[in-house]
Enzyme design. Structure first.
Site, mmCIF file in Angstrom:
data_model
loop_
_atom_site.group_PDB
_atom_site.id
_atom_site.type_symbol
_atom_site.label_atom_id
_atom_site.label_comp_id
_atom_site.label_asym_id
_atom_site.label_seq_id
_atom_site.Cartn_x
_atom_site.Cartn_y
_atom_site.Cartn_z
ATOM 1 N N ALA A 255 43.082 34.953 47.953
ATOM 2 C CA ALA A 255 41.812 35.027 48.665
ATOM 3 C C ALA A 255 41.711 33.867 49.649
ATOM 4 O O ALA A 255 42.368 32.838 49.496
ATOM 5 C CB ALA A 255 40.651 34.980 47.675
ATOM 6 N N GLY B 137 44.320 37.139 44.347
ATOM 7 C CA GLY B 137 43.851 38.431 44.812
ATOM 8 C C GLY B 137 44.952 39.300 45.373
ATOM 9 O O GLY B 137 44.852 40.534 45.350
ATOM 10 N N GLU C 165 46.438 40.960 42.420
ATOM 11 C CA GLU C 165 45.450 41.932 41.946
ATOM 12 C C GLU C 165 45.440 43.176 42.837
ATOM 13 O O GLU C 165 45.281 44.300 42.351
ATOM 14 C CB GLU C 165 44.067 41.283 41.903
ATOM 15 C CG GLU C 165 43.955 40.219 40.813
ATOM 16 C CD GLU C 165 42.638 39.487 40.833
ATOM 17 O OE1 GLU C 165 41.850 39.653 39.884
ATOM 18 O OE2 GLU C 165 42.384 38.736 41.799
ATOM 19 N N GLU D 120 44.266 31.252 39.484
ATOM 20 C CA GLU D 120 42.821 30.985 39.579
ATOM 21 C C GLU D 120 42.346 29.850 38.679
ATOM 22 O O GLU D 120 41.419 29.113 39.042
ATOM 23 C CB GLU D 120 42.040 32.266 39.257
ATOM 24 C CG GLU D 120 42.041 33.317 40.365
ATOM 25 C CD GLU D 120 43.252 34.232 40.341
ATOM 26 O OE1 GLU D 120 43.263 35.202 41.106
ATOM 27 O OE2 GLU D 120 44.190 33.968 39.540
#
Length: 255
Positions: free
Chosen positions: A66, A111, A114, A134
């Protein structure tokens, strides 16, 4: 159609969606989420597309995570909405009625991993590095990572990856079932294209039902979904064409 952060090409029933922010290692931001939502809405209804390849621009990164600068000052409420946004877009990809293959060409972190896990299949280049870092930021995976990773690799390995935040190689990812196949960077897209070409020869109606049934496999009604989907396909044109082709000893011609 024009998109600010992605590129889209369509050829022979195969769409290639390329996240195009190489200056940021294709990091996810609001614009990328908006463009992904828009393009997958379009691809769901686009009759000339039966399979999708999702990749990142350049040779270093699929999606490096991200865009931390964008959310570093978010409140709890805004952070919750950000997670919900990620879930909404990635669920749209996971539940697309057409197979989505991630061509992981480099870093797939946070992300980015993911996003790859929301796809139905994953091919990777040998230089790919995958991980969920994270907890090094005092966070957890927020776009479905805590839910999809255990289903792919088991709870123990998922916990190890999430708690340690360590990156793993493409070959390690293949050995634990996170990646389907590993190729050289030069071979990655051609091999992904080969798989897509094999897929689009088959029944779109059958594949759409298979996606729905597989996605329900960890739910209480998974078996019921399979039974109903199997029966429903007997009333579809692809079944009639497939059986006729088999009996006539010819290749089926699906739409």
């Amino acid at each position: 159609m024009n998109y600010e952060s992605i590129k889209l090409t369509i050829d022979r029933k195969i769409a290639v969606v390329t996240i195009n922010r190489p200056e940021s290692l294709n990091a996810l931001n609001t614009q990328v989420f908006n463009d992904l939502e828009s393009v997958f809405d379009f691809l769901e209804s686009e009759k000339t597309v039966n399979c999708v390849i999702l990749t990142g621009s350049g040779e270093k990164s699929f999606v490096a995570g991200a865009d931390i600068k964008e959310f570093s000052n978010f409140s709890q409420e805004k952070a919750t909405e950000l997670s919900k946004r990620g879930h909404f877009v990635f669920n749209k990809i996971e539940n697309l009625s057409k197979p989505v293959i991630a061509a992981v060409n480099g870093f797939a972190l946070g992300g980015g991993l993911e996003l790859a896990m929301a796809c139905h299949l994953r091919y990777a280049s040998a230089n790919a590095k995958l991980g969920l870092p994270e907890v090094t930021l005092g966070l957890i995976p927020g776009y479905g990572g805590t839910q999809r990773l255990p289903k792919l690799v088991g709870k123990g390995i998922a916990n190890e990856m999430i708690f340690s935040a360590k990156m793993i190689s493409a070959e390690k990812a293949k050995s634990i079932g996170l990646i389907n196949e590993v190729f050289s960077l030069e071979e990655l897209l051609p091999k992904t294209q080969e798989l897509a070409e094999q897929i689009v020869k088959n029944s779109p109606q059958g594949i759409a039902k298979a996606i729905k049934a597989v996605n329900a496999s960890d739910l209480e009604h998974g078996m019921e979904t399979e039974v109903n989907s199997f029966g429903e396909l007997f009333a579809q044109g692809d079944f009639k064409e497939g059986v006729s082709a088999f009996l006539e000893k010819r290749k089926p011609a699906f739409d």
